[in-house]
Design a protein around this motif. Structure first.
Motif, PDB file in Angstrom:
ATOM      1  N   UNK A 108      82.261  52.189   8.792  1.00 47.82           N
ATOM      2  CA  UNK A 108      83.115  51.921   9.951  1.00 47.82           C
ATOM      3  C   UNK A 108      84.073  50.789   9.611  1.00 47.82           C
ATOM      4  N   UNK A 109      85.339  51.056   9.864  1.00 45.59           N
ATOM      5  CA  UNK A 109      86.368  50.040   9.654  1.00 45.59           C
ATOM      6  C   UNK A 109      86.911  49.668  11.030  1.00 45.59           C
ATOM      7  N   UNK A 110      86.797  48.395  11.371  1.00 47.59           N
ATOM      8  CA  UNK A 110      87.233  47.923  12.683  1.00 47.59           C
ATOM      9  C   UNK A 110      88.258  46.812  12.496  1.00 47.59           C
ATOM     10  N   UNK A 111      89.193  46.767  13.402  1.00 43.24           N
ATOM     11  CA  UNK A 111      90.225  45.732  13.389  1.00 43.24           C
ATOM     12  C   UNK A 111      90.167  44.984  14.706  1.00 43.24           C
ATOM     13  N   UNK A 112      89.777  43.722  14.634  1.00 42.33           N
ATOM     14  CA  UNK A 112      89.727  42.874  15.823  1.00 42.33           C
ATOM     15  C   UNK A 112      91.023  42.064  15.874  1.00 42.33           C
ATOM     16  N   UNK A 113      91.665  42.090  17.017  1.00 37.94           N
ATOM     17  CA  UNK A 113      92.935  41.374  17.182  1.00 37.94           C
ATOM     18  C   UNK A 113      92.715  40.266  18.200  1.00 37.94           C
ATOM     19  N   UNK A 114      92.931  39.048  17.757  1.00 39.09           N
ATOM     20  CA  UNK A 114      92.742  37.884  18.624  1.00 39.09           C
ATOM     21  C   UNK A 114      94.091  37.209  18.827  1.00 39.09           C
ATOM     22  N   UNK A 115      94.353  36.784  20.044  1.00 37.95           N
ATOM     23  CA  UNK A 115      95.619  36.136  20.363  1.00 37.95           C
ATOM     24  C   UNK A 115      95.792  34.776  19.714  1.00 37.95           C
ATOM     25  N   UNK A 116      94.698  34.156  19.226  1.00 34.19           N
ATOM     26  CA  UNK A 116      94.788  32.835  18.609  1.00 34.19           C
ATOM     27  C   UNK A 116      94.642  32.882  17.093  1.00 34.19           C
ATOM     28  N   UNK A 117      93.651  33.644  16.619  1.00 29.39           N
ATOM     29  CA  UNK A 117      93.290  33.610  15.204  1.00 29.39           C
ATOM     30  C   UNK A 117      93.936  34.696  14.355  1.00 29.39           C
ATOM     31  N   UNK A 118      94.494  35.709  14.958  1.00 29.52           N
ATOM     32  CA  UNK A 118      95.086  36.793  14.172  1.00 29.52           C
ATOM     33  C   UNK A 118      94.167  37.997  14.104  1.00 29.52           C
ATOM     34  N   UNK A 119      93.961  38.506  12.878  1.00 33.10           N
ATOM     35  CA  UNK A 119      93.197  39.734  12.698  1.00 33.10           C
ATOM     36  C   UNK A 119      91.907  39.470  11.936  1.00 33.10           C
ATOM     37  N   UNK A 120      90.881  40.225  12.291  1.00 32.66           N
ATOM     38  CA  UNK A 120      89.662  40.302  11.503  1.00 32.66           C
ATOM     39  C   UNK A 120      89.449  41.765  11.158  1.00 32.66           C
ATOM     40  N   UNK A 121      89.405  42.069   9.872  1.00 30.82           N
ATOM     41  CA  UNK A 121      89.117  43.426   9.410  1.00 30.82           C
ATOM     42  C   UNK A 121      87.628  43.453   9.081  1.00 30.82           C
ATOM     43  N   UNK A 153      89.838  38.004   7.064  1.00 30.87           N
ATOM     44  CA  UNK A 153      90.692  37.441   8.106  1.00 30.87           C
ATOM     45  C   UNK A 153      92.142  37.451   7.658  1.00 30.87           C
ATOM     46  N   UNK A 154      93.009  37.825   8.578  1.00 30.26           N
ATOM     47  CA  UNK A 154      94.460  37.719   8.363  1.00 30.26           C
ATOM     48  C   UNK A 154      94.965  36.785   9.452  1.00 30.26           C
ATOM     49  N   UNK A 155      95.189  35.510   9.102  1.00 31.30           N
ATOM     50  CA  UNK A 155      95.594  34.543  10.146  1.00 31.30           C
ATOM     51  C   UNK A 155      97.020  34.780  10.622  1.00 31.30           C
ATOM     52  N   UNK A 156      97.326  34.176  11.755  1.00 30.41           N
ATOM     53  CA  UNK A 156      98.679  34.271  12.298  1.00 30.41           C
ATOM     54  C   UNK A 156      99.612  33.410  11.445  1.00 30.41           C
ATOM     55  N   UNK A 157     100.869  33.801  11.435  1.00 32.10           N
ATOM     56  CA  UNK A 157     101.849  33.085  10.627  1.00 32.10           C
ATOM     57  C   UNK A 157     102.964  32.622  11.555  1.00 32.10           C
ATOM     58  N   UNK A 158     103.150  31.331  11.657  1.00 34.29           N
ATOM     59  CA  UNK A 158     104.182  30.740  12.523  1.00 34.29           C
ATOM     60  C   UNK A 158     104.047  31.199  13.971  1.00 34.29           C
ATOM     61  N   UNK A 159     102.819  31.316  14.455  1.00 30.11           N
ATOM     62  CA  UNK A 159     102.565  31.697  15.845  1.00 30.11           C
ATOM     63  C   UNK A 159     102.729  33.170  16.151  1.00 30.11           C
ATOM     64  N   UNK A 160     102.938  33.982  15.119  1.00 24.10           N
ATOM     65  CA  UNK A 160     103.088  35.429  15.325  1.00 24.10           C
ATOM     66  C   UNK A 160     102.111  36.165  14.418  1.00 24.10           C
ATOM     67  N   UNK A 161     101.867  37.402  14.748  1.00 21.05           N
ATOM     68  CA  UNK A 161     100.980  38.199  13.917  1.00 21.05           C
ATOM     69  C   UNK A 161     101.648  38.485  12.583  1.00 21.05           C
TER      70      UNK A 161
END
Length: 181
Positions: free
Chosen positions: A68-81, A93-101
């Motif tokens: 199972x591949x899941x993508x969690x999207x958080x408004x503060x931290x970015x993405x967790x694959x 983890x794929x962190x946010x860059x300059x306040x944007x995804x």
């Protein structure tokens, strides 16, 4: 001693059944049910996929212990694959860059995940409730297929008996938190 008074019941009498209160409740209840049913809708976006990819998705659905591949999207931290394979979770983890995804970084990580798991075509998307709809659409566009036309993923074609290359990464996106809150 007083004698109990015997009540006479007339079994042949008629009475009028007043259905007005019941009808009043139904008249108010039916519109409420109709309006509330519009909020619980399941949407399926049909996409045309090559037959090989459709067969691979069906085969994946029949697997009893799927990866199972899941993508969690958080408004503060970015993405967790989150890749769950044989009961073990591996999180990137794929962190946010300059306040944007950081969508290009997400795309590159998902290409790497897809190359590691070419048989998986389903992705569970779990966006935070604060993620705007337009961002979810952009994320879904990043997830569906490779942007670089030279990047291809092998799929085993049962009719030809060999691997066929496809640009599709995760065309089947399922919202895992659809019925929450």
């Amino acid at each position: 001693m007083r004698r109990a008074k015997k009540i006479k019941i007339n079994h042949h009498s008629e009475f009028d059944l007043d259905l007005a209160p019941l009808l009043a409740v139904m008249v108010k209840l039916v519109p409420v049910l109709l309006v509330s049913s519009a909020f619980v809708q399941m949407m399926v976006i049909e996409t045309e996929l090559p037959q090989v990819v459709s067969e691979a998705i069906q085969k994946q659905d029949q697997d009893k212990t799927p990866t199972i591949i899941a993508l969690e999207v958080d408004g503060k931290d970015g993405f967790n694959i989150v890749v769950t394979e044989k009961g073990q979770d591996k999180v990137e983890n794929v962190p946010m860059k300059d306040g944007a995804y950081d969508l290009p970084a997400l795309h590159q990580k998902l290409v790497a995940v897809k190359k590691a798991h070419p048989e998986i075509f389903k992705l569970e998307l779990n966006p935070d409730s604060k993620v705007p709809y337009k961002e979810i659409v952009k994320i879904m566009d990043e997830v569906r297929q490779a942007h670089d036309p030279s990047v291809k993923f092998p799929v085993f074609d049962t009719k030809q008996g060999k691997n066929v290359d496809t640009p599709y990464m995760f065309p089947e996106i399922v919202f895992s938190n659809m019925m929450e809150g």
